[in-house]
Motif scaffolding. Sequence first.
Motif, PDB file in Angstrom:
ATOM      1  N   ASN A 100       0.873  -1.169   0.000  1.00 41.65           N
ATOM      2  CA  ASN A 100       0.000   0.000   0.000  1.00 41.65           C
ATOM      3  C   ASN A 100       0.909   1.217   0.000  1.00 41.65           C
ATOM      4  O   ASN A 100       1.826   1.300   0.812  1.00 41.65           O
ATOM      5  CB  ASN A 100      -0.907   0.021   1.234  1.00 41.65           C
ATOM      6  N   SER A 103       2.553   3.227   3.172  1.00 43.51           N
ATOM      7  CA  SER A 103       1.966   2.734   4.424  1.00 43.51           C
ATOM      8  C   SER A 103       2.944   2.854   5.586  1.00 43.51           C
ATOM      9  O   SER A 103       2.539   2.729   6.744  1.00 43.51           O
ATOM     10  CB  SER A 103       1.507   1.284   4.266  1.00 43.51           C
ATOM     11  N   TRP A 108      -0.651   8.851   4.502  1.00 43.37           N
ATOM     12  CA  TRP A 108      -0.514   8.173   3.210  1.00 43.37           C
ATOM     13  C   TRP A 108      -1.647   8.629   2.301  1.00 43.37           C
ATOM     14  O   TRP A 108      -2.683   9.122   2.777  1.00 43.37           O
ATOM     15  CB  TRP A 108      -0.567   6.652   3.411  1.00 43.37           C
ATOM     16  N   PHE A 218      -1.298  -3.671   6.438  1.00 43.91           N
ATOM     17  CA  PHE A 218      -0.979  -2.324   5.982  1.00 43.91           C
ATOM     18  C   PHE A 218       0.408  -1.921   6.468  1.00 43.91           C
ATOM     19  O   PHE A 218       0.563  -1.110   7.385  1.00 43.91           O
ATOM     20  CB  PHE A 218      -2.042  -1.339   6.488  1.00 43.91           C
ATOM     21  N   MET A 290      -5.980   2.076   1.027  1.00 41.59           N
ATOM     22  CA  MET A 290      -6.012   1.305   2.261  1.00 41.59           C
ATOM     23  C   MET A 290      -6.590  -0.089   2.031  1.00 41.59           C
ATOM     24  O   MET A 290      -6.088  -1.073   2.574  1.00 41.59           O
ATOM     25  CB  MET A 290      -6.825   2.033   3.333  1.00 41.59           C
TER      26      MET A 290
END
Length: 311
Positions: A100, A103, A108, A218, A290
Amino acid sequence: MVGHWVPKEVTPADAGAEATAQGLIGHLRGLGDLEPVLTRHKALVFRGFRVTRTELEEVMDLLLPNRLAYVHGNSPRTKVGENVYTSTEYPQEYTISMHNEMSYAHQWPARLLFFCDREPATGGATPVVDGVRWLEALDAEVREGFAGGVRYSQNLHGGRGLGKSWQETFETESRSEVETFLKGAEAEWEWRQDGSLRVTQLRPATARHPVTGTEVWFNQADQWHAAGLGSETAAALYQIMPAEDLPQNVTFADGSPIPDHYITQIRDRGLESAVDVDWHTGDLMLIDNMLVGHGRRPFTGPRRVLVAMSD
């Protein structure tokens, strides 16, 4: 285990629109607030609208209302427009593992937009993975090991050295601007005598989506850890310098090392759980950063995919 998921594909026929950029723009304006649609589907692929690079700006204004600069980004990119960048400039024969975007950072991007400016000759898909599926694919031992979070460390040189410079990373030549950014990011930092900068950040390993409350994997431990590059490469790096002096490194939150086999499991199961999105010139993909991780498959030919992001 969550059910099978694929991105929502939108074509001119689906939208009842012309196969042009203006057709896509009209469709997007008709949708109004895109947030509920993106949250529900997690990723949207727009195919067949034949968007060109010169038409991209108007489309981006609708898909990314507040484009962000790639400040504190850790991968090599080239800025090609107003907060528009090339996708990661990593050798085309290698796979980029799932992640991601940013992250590891205090903040972010909520959305990422990919645009295929030029399709590859072969390969080059962008794999995308449901963050819930990725989390559930990991052994309980791994999930429990990361429960306390992770500690990321960066060594950014001052102009010459291995990896990225702090000037390139933060898009500034000002140390005070960097310090202001890092203070806001709740990071620790140290300027070194050789002009380099060491940054340390403590972050959680999972996150909950602000709308759905869904818990997702994440973090970028497998990309920051040398073992994520493969055992031979890791061994070679450790011969050159200790882990803490590499351009980037990651440990558990308490500073203890993360076992190599944890890292390879995270990397491999993320890729195994992913769905490939193949590219044709003019395609776009919008993802919730996310809910969905992304990567890149190897390719041949002059693939050019641009990326932009927003909050």
